[in-house]
Design an enzyme around this catalytic site. Sequence first.
Site, short mmCIF file in Angstrom:
data_model
loop_
_atom_site.label_atom_id
_atom_site.label_comp_id
_atom_site.label_asym_id
_atom_site.label_seq_id
_atom_site.Cartn_x
_atom_site.Cartn_y
_atom_site.Cartn_z
CE LYS A 66 -4.37 -1.44 0.27
NZ LYS A 66 -5.44 -1.00 -0.63
CB SER A 316 -0.49 -8.17 -0.93
OG SER A 316 -1.46 -8.78 -0.10
#
Length: 416
Positions: A66, A316
């Site tokens: 992110k 991720s």
Amino acid sequence: MEEVKYLFYVEKFLMNPTYNDIKNANSMRGNEIRKTPLVYSPTFSDITGSQIYLKAEFQQKTGSFKIRGAYYKIKLLSSEEKKYGVVAASAGNHAQGVAFASSLEKIPCTIIMPKNASPSKVSATKGYGATVILEGVNYDEASAKAKEISQKTGATMIHAFDDSEVIAAQGVIGLEILEELPDVDEIYVPIGGGGLAAGVLIAIKEKNPKIKVIGVQSKSFPSMYESIKNGSLTSCGGARTIADGISVKIPGQKTFSIIKELIDEVVLVDDSEIIKAMFLLMERSKFVVEPAGVVGLAYLISTKPAPGKKVVTILSGGNVDMYLLGQIVDKGLATMGRLLKISILLPDRPGAFKEIVDEISAANANIVEVVHDRLSSNINAGSAGVTLSLETQGKEQTDKLIEILKKKNIQFSLMT
């Protein structure tokens, strides 16, 4: 003049990012954004029958991919926009990414987090210098508050996924994969709102449309899966899941438009498959990855869909609540048939428990925990209830121990 400016921003919002936008994001990432390693895994290659490579985005700064989108979006703000700062809504990874990127630019940052957000994630976000406001019980309510603050203060809203600059920066991951493994056959990408998948798709399909990109969602929140199936944005999900990082009820308009055109397939996994993947990553690879980050690997382990092919799965994020981590270890052991929990009713006399322990020891099982109970209402006078947690070498040894207990006429019930 104001109308022209407004139309410019509307047009900019409606435009999807391009491959050149991804290259621009790559050129502007600086030293703060890491090029994460692509790690070949013999273990998971053996398990799945594919050549498995792990894209270690959980080793990114702030513990998640992110930061890429947040950093690039904030870098592109004008000097005037930076004066008013930024605001974002998030329960975790996006919050930390925006907070860290804002601290690098030395601009005001307000993060709205749901009241039930993890205390560790709230603390980490504050640690990067952001002002944290707890509002609402879910992302939608927190997002509404963030929009209200943006309108009142002029702060720029940094969306977690449905933003062209954010998508472009996440797409750099695709460039990195191709740089190290240009002959990759398939790439598995977690999907929540769709920002990561949209960016990776643009990068990959521009260079080689033959490479398959498969999106992976939780069965509890299959919003992109259902949206593609229905041909329009569909709100769904809400069942409890440990994969909170991809628990999005409705995808973004922009991400949906990109993914529906470029994705090869969207598939689903459940919590038990996620737990097994997390456990194996910790035990075999010494990687601590959060539930949302392992969904691609979970699908590969459970279905073995690409025998003989070169496959990349994107891990991720790695921001796991420590309390959850302990449960994952126990549940992972149980799922693998290596943790057996049984409840036994014994006569309350000297030596009765020793007989059980001797049988367990003979079967080479390890006693992890013992809970002794004489007082519960379902325990008759003159009896004792004992709950045992036993570690074994695997399902075969567990089954053998169960058979031994049955042959000895020991009254017990299985709790795992």
